[in-house]
Design an enzyme around this catalytic site. Structure first.
Site, short mmCIF file in Angstrom:
data_model
loop_
_atom_site.label_atom_id
_atom_site.label_comp_id
_atom_site.label_asym_id
_atom_site.label_seq_id
_atom_site.Cartn_x
_atom_site.Cartn_y
_atom_site.Cartn_z
N CYS A 29 0.81 -1.23 0.00
CA CYS A 29 0.00 0.00 0.00
C CYS A 29 0.85 1.28 0.00
O CYS A 29 0.57 2.22 -0.74
CB CYS A 29 -0.95 0.00 1.19
SG CYS A 29 -0.16 -0.42 2.76
N HIS B 27 -3.18 6.30 4.67
CA HIS B 27 -1.76 6.46 5.03
C HIS B 27 -1.25 7.81 4.53
O HIS B 27 -1.66 8.28 3.46
CB HIS B 27 -0.92 5.37 4.36
CG HIS B 27 -1.13 3.99 4.91
ND1 HIS B 27 -1.83 3.73 6.06
CD2 HIS B 27 -0.70 2.78 4.45
CE1 HIS B 27 -1.83 2.41 6.29
NE2 HIS B 27 -1.15 1.81 5.32
#
Length: 337
Positions: free
Chosen positions: A130, A242
């Site tokens: 990710c 994130h």
């Protein structure tokens, strides 16, 4: 031709996101089959008004007729079932770390290297980590201006990166702390609420964690580049999405104006960079969004060829399910599936 799609590991956070993303994007399919472990087999999920029962994943002919299989059930399961899934020609788009660095498996972020998906000797395409995905989407815009030699990156990774149960644990930890109760710690090495943990995954011999080394190795493979990446990956008590603070060194100096224009035009990017108005990307407001958001763009004061910027992307969407679905959309668009 009728399109038959499978999701393996549908009960997890990413599996559930697959259902949402396929529906949101009106993904062209005629049939959806869901697979899970003994624990989730027999559960039903609603998709486009239909109830679909989760089948037990086993070594049989259940993947006969499947065109695309999105797998998100962990590296062990992916390795065990790779040949069962691909046996009859299904393209396996795998969300685990199982095959990412295998030479005969393409590692794909569609905005960066979509064509790599066309060459897949094993019928498998790997979805990158990710943190790597959102970073390379941003790096691609700069690479078009001047070759990137080095990257320094600090990540601020939300609880979502450790799965749905980890997100639940963070909620519970905050409640426990505020209620003055003992704090439950199961999904992380330490209490995450009111804390930061400068470790994601296990440490390797060079002192970097596996997560940090993924950013080094995967970036080079995706970008077909000699780029060097030095990462520090930190778990933060954000719930979802994130963030990354990135410093790049390019072969020639790039002005802030040039970079801003490149980010504004970059595929899969949204420029959010107005410091005077306190306008910059933040995970609280960008959870659930598709693009990678870029802000805080400025010159690196330590390096004439350096630039620094801040990015935020939803880990479960672009960092996982959405990226995999975009790979499938590309294959359909170029009639390669």
């Amino acid at each position: 031709k009728k399109m038959k799609v499978a999701i393996v590991g549908v009960s997890g956070a990413v599996g559930q996101e697959f259902l949402r993303v396929l529906d949101e994007r009106n993904f062209p399919m005629d049939e959806l089959v869901l697979f899970g472990s003994k624990r989730s087999a027999g559960t039903t999920y609603t998709f486009r008004g239909k109830q679909i029962e989760v089948k037990l994943l086993q070594h049989n002919d259940d993947f006969k007729g499947v065109d695309i299989a999105f797998t998100s059930a962990g590296a062990g399961t992916s390795k065990e079932f790779e040949k069962t899934i691909t046996k009859y020609g299904a393209v396996m788009i795998d969300n685990s770390s199982a095959f990412r660095m295998d030479a005969d498996v393409p590692l794909v972020v569609p905005e960066v290297n979509a064509e790599d998906a066309l060459e897949r000797p094993r019928g498998v395409i790997a979805n990158p980590n990710c943190t790597t995905i959102q970073m390379v989407v941003a790096l691609k815009a700069i690479e078009k201006l001047s070759h990137i030699k080095t990257v320094h990156v600090s990540t601020y990774q939300a609880a979502s990166g450790a799965g749905a149960a980890a997100m639940d644990e963070l909620y519970e930890q905050y409640r426990q702390v505020l209620a003055n109760e003992p704090v439950t710690v199961e999904k992380f090495a330490y209490q995450l609420a009111f804390n930061l943990i400068p470790q994601i995954d296990v440490f390797t011999e060079n002192g970097y964690t596996k997560e940090e080394m993924k950013m080094f190795n995967e970036t080079r493979k995706i970008m077909h580049s000699d780029i060097k990446v030095s990462a520090t990956c930190v778990r933060v008590p954000a719930l979802r999405a994130h963030s990354e603070s990135i410093w790049v060194e390019t072969e020639r100096p790039i002005s802030v104006e040039e970079a801003r224009e490149a980010f504004a035009k970059g595929e899969g990017l949204v420029l959010q960079d107005n410091p005077a108005e306190k306008d910059y990307p933040m995970p609280l407001f960008l959870a659930g969004k598709d693009p990678v958001y870029v802000g805080r763009i400025r010159k690196d004061l330590t390096n004439d060829n350096g630039l620094t910027f801040w990015i935020v992307g939803d880990q479960i969407k672009k960092g996982a399910a959405l990226n995999a679905v975009q790979i499938a959309e590309y294959l359909i668009k170029v009639k390669n599936v």
